[in-house]
Design a protein around this motif. Structure first.
Motif, PDB file in Angstrom:
ATOM      1  N   ASP A   1       0.787  -1.444  -0.187  1.00 51.91           N
ATOM      2  CA  ASP A   1       0.436  -0.573  -0.080  1.00 51.91           C
ATOM      3  C   ASP A   1       0.651   1.483   0.137  1.00 51.91           C
ATOM      4  OD1 ASP A   1      -2.072   1.773   0.367  1.00 51.91           O
ATOM      5  OD2 ASP A   1      -2.691   0.973   1.927  1.00 51.91           O
TER       6      ASP A   1
ATOM      7  N   ASN B   1       0.244   4.100   0.442  1.00 54.07           N
ATOM      8  CA  ASN B   1       0.389   5.507   0.869  1.00 54.07           C
ATOM      9  C   ASN B   1       0.791   4.924   2.493  1.00 54.07           C
ATOM     10  OD1 ASN B   1      -2.044   6.325  -1.285  1.00 54.07           O
ATOM     11  ND2 ASN B   1      -2.055   4.743  -1.449  1.00 54.07           N
TER      12      ASN B   1
ATOM     13  N   LYS C   1      -8.757  -3.705  -3.016  1.00 58.72           N
ATOM     14  CA  LYS C   1      -9.977  -2.939  -3.490  1.00 58.72           C
ATOM     15  C   LYS C   1     -11.328  -2.431  -3.950  1.00 58.72           C
ATOM     16  CE  LYS C   1      -6.864  -0.262  -0.335  1.00 58.72           C
ATOM     17  NZ  LYS C   1      -7.205   0.456   0.756  1.00 58.72           N
TER      18      LYS C   1
ATOM     19  N   THR D   1      -9.609  11.701  -2.865  1.00 53.46           N
ATOM     20  CA  THR D   1      -9.150  10.089  -2.174  1.00 53.46           C
ATOM     21  C   THR D   1      -8.367   9.361  -3.430  1.00 53.46           C
ATOM     22  OG1 THR D   1     -10.017  10.256  -0.104  1.00 53.46           O
ATOM     23  CG2 THR D   1      -8.387   8.274  -0.442  1.00 53.46           C
TER      24      THR D   1
ATOM     25  N   GLU E   1      -5.651   6.743  -3.650  1.00 54.77           N
ATOM     26  CA  GLU E   1      -4.555   5.840  -3.357  1.00 54.77           C
ATOM     27  C   GLU E   1      -3.929   4.911  -4.208  1.00 54.77           C
ATOM     28  OE1 GLU E   1      -6.779   4.347   0.140  1.00 54.77           O
ATOM     29  OE2 GLU E   1      -7.505   3.466  -0.456  1.00 54.77           O
TER      30      GLU E   1
END
Length: 494
Positions: free
Chosen positions: A51, A53, A330, A361, A363
């Motif tokens: 991930d 982020n 996701k 948002t 990601e």
């Protein structure tokens, strides 16, 4: 009672609603269709293994380069480079201040050394493989031996895809093919295509470099080209009737993905045959293709069903099939998959990079096929009319015949009548309704159960039946047959 029996499931998604090859279905995902047993069961699920982020990643990974040193180097859309070691550890290793990385590859030179090469807008960067040491991740650039502007004469274009082919490293460079030969000589225009054709995808077939292009004027036209270094011009050219060639793969057959309507084509420079299309459209990026277990797999995004789709067959006597193998992790959780950048098999592990966009948002990350978790699978059969779409029929019940149901797993049956697009049970999908057990429940979960009957009691001219498989960890239900019982008074209804 007249039975309508579905006993084969290995035909993949049909390109028609009412008919297809044996075992085909109208839609589905997460289904293992290439196993030795022709049963309905779940594939493995995708799981997020990185991930971005939570690190220094600020863009999607566009290219995976599995290098000869055992490390996979990952090149991002904002200049970030990550290294994933053979044991799965991720490290941020460099940030190219020239920005987005538009192509990357490994290439060996005549000095005996292997190098990583990557391209930004107008520059080619070079780094000696296993040069400067990689220290633990600190969020700072640590490669100190990078020549970021090793060459600076590339044309500024959307893609500088790289591929080893025909004895050199080839680089997409607008309407030119740039190259780096074995002695390290760089040529920004080794091959010149006709003006207006921009190279996006590269592949190798035998001794030839295969190029996939799109038109600068964005017209409904793409091309594939073949070239070998001994030729002064391209050798073959084939027009593809889509808005550009996005990716190329050479599995059992040469396949390309073109345009944004999810279309796959077979093309051998003689034929350009449409193979299949993703329902709801979509496209791939140049590095968004790979081969998993002998079958070509594509990372589609931009349509209704983003994820990893496959086309091919496992054995000679089986048909070529189209399958929605994997939904991104996701996406299963409800996020919107807005891009799939790179798909690559690395040491028998399938990796796919992704970007999600949910309002403001954004990601980024990477998924891998889990070895410990099966996917929730969906099966939706073809439209069935019994050869009489003008007559109403009474569909009474559905029997599932299964392997003993593993502990913690469950199955559900759903149905649709007369091609409904509204109503039904919201969680079943537009127009779909869940069938019920005698108890009124919509799921069957009796451990060890091998048969169960769901009640429908619905009249329809056209009928569709579906099943949902809910696994538990690495175990999945296995359905041998789906039998729908039709009342013998069917023909009395007009």
């Amino acid at each position: 009672m007249i039975p309508y029996i579905i006993r084969s499931f290995r035909g993949g998604i049909s390109d028609e609603n009412q008919r297809g090859i044996a075992g085909s279905f109208k839609f589905g995902y997460g289904i293992q269709i290439h196993d030795t047993d022709d049963v309905l069961k779940s594939k493995q699920a995708l799981a997020t293994i990185f991930d971005g982020n939570n690190t220094t990643q600020t863009g999607i990974i566009q290219f995976f380069v599995p290098a000869t040193d055992g490390t996979t180097y990952c090149f991002g859309s904002t200049g970030s480079i990550f290294a994933r070691s053979g044991d799965g550890a991720w490290n941020f290793v460099y940030n190219d201040e020239n920005g987005a990385i538009k192509g990357a590859a490994e290439w060996e030179l005549s000095d005996g050394n292997d190098y990583l090469f990557w391209a930004t807008a107008t520059s080619v960067a070079r780094k000696l493989l296993q040069g400067a040491d990689i220290s633990p991740d600190s969020g700072a650039a640590r490669w100190t031996d990078v020549s970021a502007d090793w060459k600076t004469t590339l044309d500024s274009t959307d893609w500088h895809t790289m591929k080893n082919a025909s004895g050199q490293l080839n680089i997409a460079n607008g309407n030119y093919l740039a190259s780096i030969d074995y002695d390290g000589n760089f040529d920004p225009a080794d091959l010149n295509l006709r003006p207006g054709n921009l190279i996006k995808a590269l592949e190798e077939r035998d001794d030839y470099a295969i190029l996939g292009s799109y038109r600068k004027d964005n017209s409904e036209e793409g091309h594939i080209w073949s070239w070998i270094t001994t030729a002064t011009n391209w050798v073959q050219k084939k027009r593809i009737p889509v808005k550009g060639v996005n990716s190329l793969i050479n599995a059992e057959m040469p396949i390309l993905q073109g345009g944004d309507n999810g279309e796959l084509f077979f093309s051998d420079f003689v034929n350009a045959v449409p193979l299949h299309g993703v329902p709801g459209g979509g496209q791939t990026d140049p590095s968004g293709v790979s081969i998993e277990d002998d079958i070509a797999i594509f990372g589609f995004y931009g349509g209704t069903y983003p994820g990893l789709w496959s086309y091919g067959r496992k054995r000679k006597n089986r048909p070529h099939t189209f399958n929605y193998d994997y939904r991104m992790a996701k996406g299963v959780l409800g996020s919107t998959i807005s891009q799939i950048g790179a798909v690559e098999m690395v040491n028998s592990e399938l990796l796919a990079s992704w970007k999600t966009t949910d309002g403001s948002t954004i990601e980024y990350g990477v998924d891998s096929v889990s070895s410990t978790t099966k996917a929730t699978a969906l099966y939706e059969g073809l439209e069935f009319s019994g050869g009489s779409p003008h007559l109403k029929k009474q569909f009474d019940s559905v029997k599932l015949t299964m392997s003993p149901l593993p502990s913690g797993t469950s199955v559900s049956v759903k149905y649709k009548t007369d091609k409904a697009t509204t109503g039904g049970d919201s969680s079943a999908g537009a127009g779909w309704k869940y069938a019920v057990l005698g108890s009124g429940a919509t799921t069957f979960s009796e451990e060890g159960g091998t048969e169960t009957i769901f009640i429908i009691s619905a009249g329809a001219k056209v009928y569709e039946v579906g099943a949902e498989l809910n696994p538990s960890s690495d175990t999945t239900p296995e359905i041998w047959a789906i039998t729908t019982f039709i009342g013998d008074e069917a023909n009395e209804y007009v």
